[in-house]
Motif scaffolding. Structure first.
Motif, PDB file in Angstrom:
ATOM      1  N   TYR A   1       0.832  -1.213   0.000  1.00 20.93           N
ATOM      2  CA  TYR A   1       0.000   0.000   0.000  1.00 20.93           C
ATOM      3  C   TYR A   1       0.863   1.259   0.000  1.00 20.93           C
ATOM      4  O   TYR A   1       0.584   2.221  -0.727  1.00 20.93           O
ATOM      5  N   VAL A   2       1.917   1.260   0.801  1.00 24.87           N
ATOM      6  CA  VAL A   2       2.816   2.411   0.885  1.00 24.87           C
ATOM      7  C   VAL A   2       3.509   2.643  -0.461  1.00 24.87           C
ATOM      8  O   VAL A   2       3.785   3.790  -0.859  1.00 24.87           O
ATOM      9  N   GLN A   3       3.769   1.570  -1.209  1.00 26.14           N
ATOM     10  CA  GLN A   3       4.425   1.685  -2.513  1.00 26.14           C
ATOM     11  C   GLN A   3       3.467   2.090  -3.630  1.00 26.14           C
ATOM     12  O   GLN A   3       3.881   2.236  -4.780  1.00 26.14           O
ATOM     13  N   GLY A   4       2.185   2.262  -3.280  1.00 23.30           N
ATOM     14  CA  GLY A   4       1.247   2.802  -4.258  1.00 23.30           C
ATOM     15  C   GLY A   4       0.204   1.835  -4.796  1.00 23.30           C
ATOM     16  O   GLY A   4      -0.586   2.206  -5.668  1.00 23.30           O
ATOM     17  N   THR A   5       0.166   0.613  -4.306  1.00 19.20           N
ATOM     18  CA  THR A   5      -0.843  -0.340  -4.770  1.00 19.20           C
ATOM     19  C   THR A   5      -2.218   0.079  -4.243  1.00 19.20           C
ATOM     20  O   THR A   5      -2.356   0.414  -3.063  1.00 19.20           O
ATOM     21  N   SER A   6      -3.225   0.063  -5.106  1.00 22.66           N
ATOM     22  CA  SER A   6      -4.563   0.495  -4.707  1.00 22.66           C
ATOM     23  C   SER A   6      -5.223  -0.556  -3.816  1.00 22.66           C
ATOM     24  O   SER A   6      -4.833  -1.724  -3.780  1.00 22.66           O
ATOM     25  N   LEU A   7      -6.273  -0.118  -3.095  1.00 23.73           N
ATOM     26  CA  LEU A   7      -6.990  -1.028  -2.214  1.00 23.73           C
ATOM     27  C   LEU A   7      -7.645  -2.153  -2.997  1.00 23.73           C
ATOM     28  O   LEU A   7      -7.662  -3.305  -2.553  1.00 23.73           O
ATOM     29  N   GLN A   8      -8.211  -1.808  -4.147  1.00 29.78           N
ATOM     30  CA  GLN A   8      -8.890  -2.831  -4.945  1.00 29.78           C
ATOM     31  C   GLN A   8      -7.903  -3.882  -5.459  1.00 29.78           C
ATOM     32  O   GLN A   8      -8.205  -5.075  -5.479  1.00 29.78           O
ATOM     33  N   GLN A   9      -6.714  -3.427  -5.849  1.00 33.09           N
ATOM     34  CA  GLN A   9      -5.687  -4.371  -6.304  1.00 33.09           C
ATOM     35  C   GLN A   9      -5.212  -5.266  -5.159  1.00 33.09           C
ATOM     36  O   GLN A   9      -4.979  -6.462  -5.349  1.00 33.09           O
ATOM     37  N   LEU A  10      -5.077  -4.681  -3.959  1.00 31.70           N
ATOM     38  CA  LEU A  10      -4.683  -5.465  -2.785  1.00 31.70           C
ATOM     39  C   LEU A  10      -5.736  -6.513  -2.455  1.00 31.70           C
ATOM     40  O   LEU A  10      -5.414  -7.660  -2.136  1.00 31.70           O
TER      41      LEU A  10
ATOM     42  N   LEU B   1      -8.089  -2.905   7.738  1.00 35.98           N
ATOM     43  CA  LEU B   1      -6.781  -3.327   8.243  1.00 35.98           C
ATOM     44  C   LEU B   1      -5.802  -2.157   8.248  1.00 35.98           C
ATOM     45  O   LEU B   1      -5.059  -1.945   9.218  1.00 35.98           O
ATOM     46  N   LEU B   2      -5.798  -1.380   7.173  1.00 32.17           N
ATOM     47  CA  LEU B   2      -4.899  -0.220   7.074  1.00 32.17           C
ATOM     48  C   LEU B   2      -5.279   0.861   8.091  1.00 32.17           C
ATOM     49  O   LEU B   2      -4.404   1.524   8.659  1.00 32.17           O
ATOM     50  N   ILE B   3      -6.574   1.042   8.312  1.00 29.31           N
ATOM     51  CA  ILE B   3      -7.033   2.027   9.297  1.00 29.31           C
ATOM     52  C   ILE B   3      -6.581   1.630  10.692  1.00 29.31           C
ATOM     53  O   ILE B   3      -6.116   2.472  11.486  1.00 29.31           O
ATOM     54  N   ARG B   4      -6.701   0.322  11.029  1.00 32.02           N
ATOM     55  CA  ARG B   4      -6.295  -0.163  12.361  1.00 32.02           C
ATOM     56  C   ARG B   4      -4.814   0.075  12.619  1.00 32.02           C
ATOM     57  O   ARG B   4      -4.401   0.313  13.754  1.00 32.02           O
ATOM     58  N   HIS B   5      -3.999   0.020  11.557  1.00 34.15           N
ATOM     59  CA  HIS B   5      -2.547   0.203  11.732  1.00 34.15           C
ATOM     60  C   HIS B   5      -2.107   1.646  11.451  1.00 34.15           C
ATOM     61  O   HIS B   5      -0.909   1.928  11.407  1.00 34.15           O
ATOM     62  N   GLY B   6      -3.071   2.530  11.239  1.00 37.18           N
ATOM     63  CA  GLY B   6      -2.774   3.956  11.123  1.00 37.18           C
ATOM     64  C   GLY B   6      -2.041   4.369   9.873  1.00 37.18           C
ATOM     65  O   GLY B   6      -1.366   5.413   9.866  1.00 37.18           O
ATOM     66  N   VAL B   7      -2.145   3.600   8.788  1.00 34.29           N
ATOM     67  CA  VAL B   7      -1.424   3.946   7.565  1.00 34.29           C
ATOM     68  C   VAL B   7      -2.367   4.345   6.422  1.00 34.29           C
ATOM     69  O   VAL B   7      -1.907   4.760   5.362  1.00 34.29           O
TER      70      VAL B   7
ATOM     71  N   GLN C   1      -4.590   6.469   4.124  1.00 29.91           N
ATOM     72  CA  GLN C   1      -4.710   7.881   3.774  1.00 29.91           C
ATOM     73  C   GLN C   1      -5.903   8.056   2.845  1.00 29.91           C
ATOM     74  O   GLN C   1      -5.966   7.420   1.776  1.00 29.91           O
ATOM     75  N   LYS C   2      -6.808   8.880   3.274  1.00 27.58           N
ATOM     76  CA  LYS C   2      -8.021   9.079   2.486  1.00 27.58           C
ATOM     77  C   LYS C   2      -7.656   9.760   1.168  1.00 27.58           C
ATOM     78  O   LYS C   2      -7.012  10.802   1.127  1.00 27.58           O
ATOM     79  N   ALA C   3      -8.069   9.140   0.073  1.00 28.68           N
ATOM     80  CA  ALA C   3      -7.731   9.668  -1.251  1.00 28.68           C
ATOM     81  C   ALA C   3      -8.636  10.844  -1.605  1.00 28.68           C
ATOM     82  O   ALA C   3      -9.643  11.116  -0.946  1.00 28.68           O
ATOM     83  N   ARG C   4      -8.266  11.536  -2.657  1.00 28.94           N
ATOM     84  CA  ARG C   4      -9.067  12.645  -3.149  1.00 28.94           C
ATOM     85  C   ARG C   4     -10.457  12.136  -3.536  1.00 28.94           C
ATOM     86  O   ARG C   4     -10.601  11.016  -4.012  1.00 28.94           O
TER      87      ARG C   4
END
Length: 312
Positions: free
Chosen positions: A229-238, A252-258, A260-263
């Motif tokens: 996710y940090v490297q730019g992979t989208s949620l749908q792709q993950l 899962l990403l929200i629970r770990h604080g990483v 970021q709400k997109a535009r």
């Protein structure tokens, strides 16, 4: 007598205190509905909004004996009706039971000899009796011989073989199962295969011990997902890569604080409409391009179409 009943009640009360149930059903309520009011387990399950198997399990846990499902048919009265020439259907209506039950009683009391069908005589009777005696169920034998379980049961009854209780609880080493699940992190499916039972049976035993099931989220590689996710992979792709849902990855990403709400995706509404109508991209392809859920794109396309029609 009174002292024994008090001891029995105390033992049941202590058992209820020690055992943690996922679906709490008080002993007094279940006893009142099942024993005092003689309500069936299926009806109680509907009233308490749970499954029938849960009710049956609580009856076992509380040591409440099951209802006797065998209808009471006076032998002398049945013999009198049958010898006087009354038809099987008329006798069944008289006792408010099925004609099959009357046939079963007549065969059991040797008042009527069963007529073996050609299909039954073609089956390996000795093999069926031996397999059932060794522990195979009627359903297992039926599958092997490609006949209905009721056919196997009928053969067993004809030969006077007592049927095993279908409500019999499978004996499993619960301590080992809990250890495999909590310490070795094996799934319910894996443990079920080890003991040759269904995964739902393993899950039920774990819940009885007060163990909260992990669910799929603990089986996901958290750090790999965060890294992608940090490297730019989208949620749908993950979600597609790890074979799970979009919202599972997002939470899962929200629970770990990483996370970021997109535009706001609606800011790209015009571009989305162009992709969809002029370039002919599908909803799924556009969702992958913007890294969002397909339903989001579908709503945007649906909202824009009525506006364009009203303009024209």
């Amino acid at each position: 007598m009174h002292t024994e009943s008090n001891l029995s009640f105390t033992r049941r009360h202590l058992m209820r205190q020690q055992k943690k149930f996922i679906i709490p059903i008080p002993y007094e309520l279940l006893y009142h509905l099942y024993v005092t009011k003689h309500i069936s387990t299926s009806t109680i399950a509907k009233q308490l909004h749970c499954s029938q198997s849960t009710i049956c399990q609580r009856l076992r846990d509380y040591e409440i004996p099951f209802h006797n499902r065998t209808p009471c048919i006076p032998k002398e009265e049945l013999i009198a009706l049958y010898t006087n020439g009354t038809s099987i259907n008329a006798i069944a209506q008289h006792f408010h039971v099925s004609s099959r039950t009357i046939y079963s009683r007549l065969h059991e009391w040797h008042l009527k000899e069963p007529r073996p069908s050609s299909s039954l005589t073609a089956l390996p009777i000795s093999y069926i009796l031996e397999s059932y005696d060794k522990g195979s169920s009627a359903a297992m034998i039926g599958r092997e011989l490609q006949v209905a379980p009721s056919t196997i049961i009928h053969i067993l009854q004809r030969h006077g073989i007592p049927l095993r209780n279908s409500m019999k609880r499978i004996d499993l080493p619960i301590d080992d199962i809990c250890h495999l699940y909590t310490q070795h992190k094996l799934s319910t499916i894996h443990i079920g295969k080890l003991y040759d039972v269904k995964a739902s049976t393993i899950a039920s035993r774990l819940r009885e011990q007060g163990i909260i099931l992990r669910g799929n989220k603990d089986q996901l590689p958290t750090y790999s997902i965060i890294s992608d996710y940090v490297q730019g992979t989208s949620l749908q792709q993950l979600a597609s890569t790890y074979q799970t849902k979009y919202h599972t990855i997002r939470n899962l990403l929200i629970r770990h604080g990483v996370y970021q709400k997109a535009r706001r995706i609606r800011d790209f509404a015009h571009a989305i409409q162009t992709f969809h109508q002029r370039e002919g991209l599908s909803i799924a392809e556009i969702a992958t391009h913007y890294g969002c859920h397909p339903e989001t794109i579908r709503r945007i396309v649906k909202d824009i179409l009525p506006k364009e029609k009203s303009i024209h």
